[in-house]
Enzyme design. Sequence first.
Site, PDB file in Angstrom:
ATOM      1  N   ASP A 167     -12.459 -62.537 -10.464  1.00  0.00           N
ATOM      2  CA  ASP A 167     -11.692 -61.808  -9.455  1.00  0.00           C
ATOM      3  C   ASP A 167     -10.279 -61.483  -9.950  1.00  0.00           C
ATOM      4  OD1 ASP A 167     -11.131 -60.598  -7.068  1.00  0.00           O
ATOM      5  OD2 ASP A 167     -10.862 -62.453  -5.933  1.00  0.00           O
TER       6      ASP A 167
ATOM      7  N   ASN B 154     -19.697 -54.544  -2.818  1.00  0.00           N
ATOM      8  CA  ASN B 154     -18.836 -53.711  -3.686  1.00  0.00           C
ATOM      9  C   ASN B 154     -19.177 -52.219  -3.642  1.00  0.00           C
ATOM     10  OD1 ASN B 154     -18.427 -56.248  -6.285  1.00  0.00           O
ATOM     11  ND2 ASN B 154     -17.103 -55.758  -4.565  1.00  0.00           N
TER      12      ASN B 154
HETATM   13  C1  FPP Z   1     -13.075 -58.305  -9.030  1.00  0.00           C
HETATM   14  O1  FPP Z   1     -11.786 -57.793  -9.204  1.00  0.00           O
HETATM   15  C2  FPP Z   1     -13.936 -57.793 -10.049  1.00  0.00           C
HETATM   16  C3  FPP Z   1     -15.016 -56.988  -9.852  1.00  0.00           C
HETATM   17  C4  FPP Z   1     -15.474 -56.546  -8.525  1.00  0.00           C
HETATM   18  C5  FPP Z   1     -15.780 -56.504 -10.988  1.00  0.00           C
HETATM   19  C6  FPP Z   1     -16.038 -57.558 -11.980  1.00  0.00           C
HETATM   20  C7  FPP Z   1     -16.566 -56.949 -13.173  1.00  0.00           C
HETATM   21  C8  FPP Z   1     -16.175 -57.256 -14.413  1.00  0.00           C
HETATM   22  C9  FPP Z   1     -15.164 -58.281 -14.733  1.00  0.00           C
HETATM   23  C10 FPP Z   1     -16.808 -56.604 -15.580  1.00  0.00           C
HETATM   24  C11 FPP Z   1     -18.267 -56.892 -15.598  1.00  0.00           C
HETATM   25  C12 FPP Z   1     -18.773 -56.739 -16.919  1.00  0.00           C
HETATM   26  C13 FPP Z   1     -20.050 -56.460 -17.217  1.00  0.00           C
HETATM   27  C14 FPP Z   1     -20.422 -56.448 -18.620  1.00  0.00           C
HETATM   28  C15 FPP Z   1     -21.068 -56.157 -16.197  1.00  0.00           C
HETATM   29  P1  FPP Z   1     -11.218 -56.838  -8.093  1.00  0.00           P
HETATM   30  O2  FPP Z   1     -11.448 -55.436  -8.550  1.00  0.00           O
HETATM   31  O3  FPP Z   1     -11.808 -57.204  -6.777  1.00  0.00           O
HETATM   32  O4  FPP Z   1      -9.711 -57.214  -8.170  1.00  0.00           O
HETATM   33  P2  FPP Z   1      -8.698 -57.197  -6.958  1.00  0.00           P
HETATM   34  O5  FPP Z   1      -9.203 -58.214  -5.964  1.00  0.00           O
HETATM   35  O6  FPP Z   1      -7.429 -57.642  -7.617  1.00  0.00           O
HETATM   36  O7  FPP Z   1      -8.644 -55.807  -6.434  1.00  0.00           O
END
Ligand code: FPP
Length: 247
Positions: A28, A76
Site C-alpha cells: 500500500d 480497485n
Molecule cells: C496500493 O497503493 C497499491 C495498489 C492498489 C497496486 C499494487 C500493485 C503493485 C505494487 C504492483 C503489482 C505488480 C505486479 C507485478 C502485478 P495505492 O495506489 O492504493 O496507494 P495510495 O493508498 O497511496 O493511493
Amino acid sequence: MDFRQQEQEFNRKIDPQKLPYHVAIIMDGNGRWALEKGLPRQEGHRQGVETVRETVRCGSELGLGILTLFAFSTENWQRPAWEVNYLMGLPEKYFKSELPELIRNNVRVNLIGDGARLPAKVRKAIKDGAEATKNNTGMLLNFALNYGSRSEILMAVNNLLDDAAAGKIKGAIDEKVFSGYLYTADMPDPDLLIRTSGEKRISNFLLWQLAYSELWFTNDYWPDFSRIHLMEAVYDYQLRKRRFGKV
Ligand code: FPP
C-alpha cells in the site's frame, strides 16, 4: 549502519529454522509516495513493481515457502480507468523481465482471485508464468489479482452447495474441507501479514486465512519497502509468541 551492514546484521539474527512459512503482503502507498514527490500516481506503481522484484528475490533467498502479494482487489476496479489500465499492464511487464530469474530461482507462480474478469493479457501473462514455473519446487509466489476475500468465501460456499447437491459431500463441513474450496486450497495459512503505508486494515484480504497470522506494519510506503523491511518483519515475527488461543 549502511544498507549492507543492516542486511548482514539481520542475516546473522534471523533463525533459518524459525522462518514464517507463508508471508502475505498488502502493498500500500504507491499513490501517496508519488504525490509526495510531485510525481503522477503511475510513477508510484512503476516503482512498486521494482519493490515487488526485490521482495520476491529476498523472500526466495530467505527461504520462504509462500509469498502472497495483494496486487489488485475486487474494489480497485472503482479507480479511474487510466489507473486500472496502467495496473493491468504491470503483470505482463513484470513477467517479461522477471520470468528467467523466477525460473532460475526455482520460484513457482500462481494466481489467487477471480481470473475470469481480468483482461486477456493479464490472464495470459499469469498463465504463461505459471506454466513456465510449474515444476519449480522453491518459493510459491501468489499474485492476488481481482481478489476479494468475501467473494472468495461466497465462491467457496456456492461450490460447496453444488457439490452437496451432487452428493459429493459426506457429513458436516469442517475447517479443513472449507479451506479446500478457497483459492488457497492446500496452502498453509499466512504466518505473517505485512502492510505498508501506515494503514492498519485488512481490506478484504484473506479474511478466513489470516485468523491466527501475526501482523506487522510499517509507515513506509510500498515503493520504499526494501529487503531490510522484510528481514525486520521476519525477525520481529521470530520474537513473537504464537499461542493460537492457548496459554
Ligand atoms: C496500493 O497503493 C497499491 C495498489 C492498489 C497496486 C499494487 C500493485 C503493485 C505494487 C504492483 C503489482 C505488480 C505486479 C507485478 C502485478 P495505492 O495506489 O492504493 O496507494 P495510495 O493508498 O497511496 O493511493
